[in-house]
Design an enzyme around this catalytic site. Structure first.
Site, short mmCIF file in Angstrom:
data_model
loop_
_atom_site.label_atom_id
_atom_site.label_comp_id
_atom_site.label_asym_id
_atom_site.label_seq_id
_atom_site.Cartn_x
_atom_site.Cartn_y
_atom_site.Cartn_z
N HIS A 105 -6.54 -15.35 64.84
CA HIS A 105 -5.06 -15.29 64.44
C HIS A 105 -4.97 -16.68 63.64
O HIS A 105 -4.50 -17.78 64.53
CB HIS A 105 -3.95 -14.82 65.59
CG HIS A 105 -2.74 -14.86 64.96
ND1 HIS A 105 -1.57 -14.15 65.39
CD2 HIS A 105 -2.00 -15.33 63.91
CE1 HIS A 105 -0.68 -14.40 64.97
NE2 HIS A 105 -0.65 -14.83 63.84
N GLU A 131 -0.08 -9.83 59.37
CA GLU A 131 1.25 -10.02 60.37
C GLU A 131 2.59 -9.52 59.77
O GLU A 131 2.94 -10.46 58.89
CB GLU A 131 1.13 -11.25 60.91
CG GLU A 131 1.96 -11.73 62.00
CD GLU A 131 2.03 -13.02 62.57
OE1 GLU A 131 2.47 -13.33 63.60
OE2 GLU A 131 1.39 -14.02 61.79
N ALA A 152 9.91 -17.24 62.36
CA ALA A 152 9.94 -17.97 61.29
C ALA A 152 9.45 -16.96 59.96
O ALA A 152 9.29 -17.68 58.95
CB ALA A 152 9.14 -19.03 61.22
N GLN A 153 9.25 -15.65 60.60
CA GLN A 153 8.80 -14.45 59.25
C GLN A 153 10.24 -14.36 58.45
O GLN A 153 11.40 -14.50 59.01
CB GLN A 153 8.64 -13.48 60.11
CG GLN A 153 7.40 -13.36 61.04
CD GLN A 153 6.00 -13.24 60.37
OE1 GLN A 153 5.93 -13.04 59.25
NE2 GLN A 153 4.76 -13.88 61.14
N HIS A 180 6.33 -9.57 67.35
CA HIS A 180 7.37 -9.86 66.93
C HIS A 180 8.60 -8.57 67.19
O HIS A 180 8.84 -7.97 66.16
CB HIS A 180 7.52 -10.16 65.37
CG HIS A 180 6.91 -11.50 64.90
ND1 HIS A 180 7.53 -12.65 65.01
CD2 HIS A 180 5.59 -11.94 64.79
CE1 HIS A 180 6.92 -13.73 64.62
NE2 HIS A 180 5.58 -13.15 64.53
N ARG A 215 18.56 -2.83 84.06
CA ARG A 215 17.49 -3.78 83.70
C ARG A 215 16.24 -2.85 83.09
O ARG A 215 15.94 -2.17 83.62
CB ARG A 215 17.03 -4.91 84.77
CG ARG A 215 17.95 -5.89 85.29
CD ARG A 215 17.15 -6.90 86.07
NE ARG A 215 18.31 -7.75 86.52
CZ ARG A 215 19.29 -8.03 87.58
NH1 ARG A 215 19.23 -6.74 88.36
NH2 ARG A 215 19.90 -8.88 87.70
N ASP A 238 -3.12 -19.99 65.86
CA ASP A 238 -1.89 -19.45 64.83
C ASP A 238 -1.61 -20.67 63.94
O ASP A 238 -0.27 -20.79 63.66
CB ASP A 238 -0.77 -18.82 65.93
CG ASP A 238 0.22 -18.40 65.27
OD1 ASP A 238 0.07 -17.84 63.96
OD2 ASP A 238 1.36 -18.32 65.55
N GLY A 243 5.16 -22.32 63.95
CA GLY A 243 3.74 -22.18 63.68
C GLY A 243 3.07 -23.32 64.49
O GLY A 243 3.54 -24.44 64.73
#
Length: 396
Positions: free
Chosen positions: A63, A133, A144-145, A198, A234, A281, A321
């Protein structure tokens, strides 16, 4: 003309089980030809004296987005090559190029550029395929996408993308999104690994996803749910599911920033080296000075700031990132997480090779496998990187 034999000697060879002192490795035609514990003369061989340093399988990064000022979303062959050539200096011998959330046109173009770059890549870490991704993510866990492109899986869209190229080897998505289970099944039918990412899924949704092909958790702890409460009850989240499903693989950004020492130790204690892949990443700021940078395409990417050994959103509200390199992952796991060296190397070579179904040719120092090798010292400084038996980096 037959290629000359390369002889690496005086090395501490790291196998998946132990360190072998004073090992000798012979390389011929890009493959590991023999492993010896007693020296022999090889006429006309090229000699590499490891001088007692460690000889490791090449590091495999599942990745990675960029480095050296370039990003795979730049849409340029030169950017792909720059990333591969940057990270080979830090021991990465193979990588899965990773895209970011974008529109269909950009994804199709990234695939096209990848295929051209793959053919031209002679001086960098080898490409093992493309990791898409997004864009099928939870808006709440987007990190941050780019939120403009986040959407549910669209069968017409993803079928067109998959059928356009054989380069896709993995695809990260949020399994709770409408159509994500069918999407996972479709990917598995085409030998593509679906990965949980995500996501705001609860445990039960992850179990269903796992049963339908989602066998990997993308950057565990980052942009995923943990325990939540709904109407006083929960619910376990993705993190707990990844721990409880023994057969689920996980990847972690082991830069010492995304996950501090206690979490690195916890993941290692629960999942063990056979189920953990270390990833960078990394974005374009890897191996670059601190300061302003861009996440994603240089044309329309997200402005970020690189400081404190990580990329952040400009308001410093979130990480944006990693700027890690593979040697840093190894150093962190050994020195910070206190993981034995052999097992740390396994998480950066053997396990990712097994996850990506390339263990028959990569991931360990074994006769017949690709001669992807790294020589590093006790402080994890890289001295040599070989890809397919070719020295692509030598420390001066």
């Amino acid at each position: 003309m037959t290629e000359k034999t390369i002889k690496i000697y005086s090395a501490k060879l790291i196998s998946p089980q132990r360190v072998i002192d004073q090992a000798i490795v012979l390389i011929k035609n890009g493959k590991i030809a023999d492993i010896l514990e007693e020296d022999i003369e090889i006429p006309n061989a090229i000699h590499i004296d490891a001088k007692g340093k460690y000889l490791s399988p090449g590091f495999i990064d599942l990745h990675i987005h960029g480095g050296g000022g370039a990003d795979f979303m730049d849409g340029e062959v030169e950017a792909f090559l720059k990333v591969a050539e940057t990270h080979v200096k830090f021991g990465t011998t193979a990588m899965v190029a990773t895209s970011l959330t974008s529109d269909k046109a950009n994804l199709l173009n990234t695939l096209k550029v990848y295929e051209e770059a793959h053919l031209k890549n002679k001086r960098g870490a080898a490409f093992l395929g493309l990791h898409i991704e997004g864009p099928y993510f939870s808006m709440n866990q987007r990190g941050a996408q780019d939120p403009r492109y986040i959407r549910d899986p669209d069968p017409d869209e993803y079928r067109e993308i998959v059928q356009s190229s054989n380069a896709i080897v993995r695809w990260s998505a949020a399994p709770e999104r409408k159509g994500a289970i069918e999407f996972g099944r479709y990917l598995r039918q085409h030998n593509i690994i679906p990965s949980v990412a995500h996501t705001d899924a609860i445990y039960e949704e992850v179990v269903e996803a796992f049963e339908n092909g989602y066998t990997l958790a993308t950057h565990l702890y980052s942009a995923m749910s943990s325990v939540t409460r709904k109407n006083a009850f929960r619910y376990a989240g993705v993190i707990e599911a990844a721990f409880l499903i023994d057969e689920m693989d996980v990847e972690i950004i082991a830069d010492g920033v995304h996950l501090p020492a206690p979490l690195l130790k916890l993941v290692y204690k629960i999942k063990g080296p056979d189920r953990i892949a270390l990833i960078t990443d990394a974005m374009r700021g890897a191996a670059m000075p601190p300061g302003p940078s861009i996440l994603g395409s240089k044309e329309n990417g997200l402005a970020v700031i690189v400081e404190d050994d990580v990329a952040k959103l400009p308001d410093r509200s979130s990480f944006a990132g990693s700027v890690a390199t593979a040697d840093r992952l190894l150093r962190t796991m050994v020195n910070v997480a206190e993981v034995p060296l052999v097992e740390a190397v396994k998480m950066l070579s053997y396990t990712p090779a097994r996850i990506m179904n390339v263990l028959d040719r990569k991931g360990s120092i074994s006769v017949g496998k690709d001669a992807d090798l790294v020589i590093f010292d006790a402080d994890f400084n890289i001295h040599y990187t070989l890809v397919n038996g070719v020295v692509l980096y030598e420390r001066t």
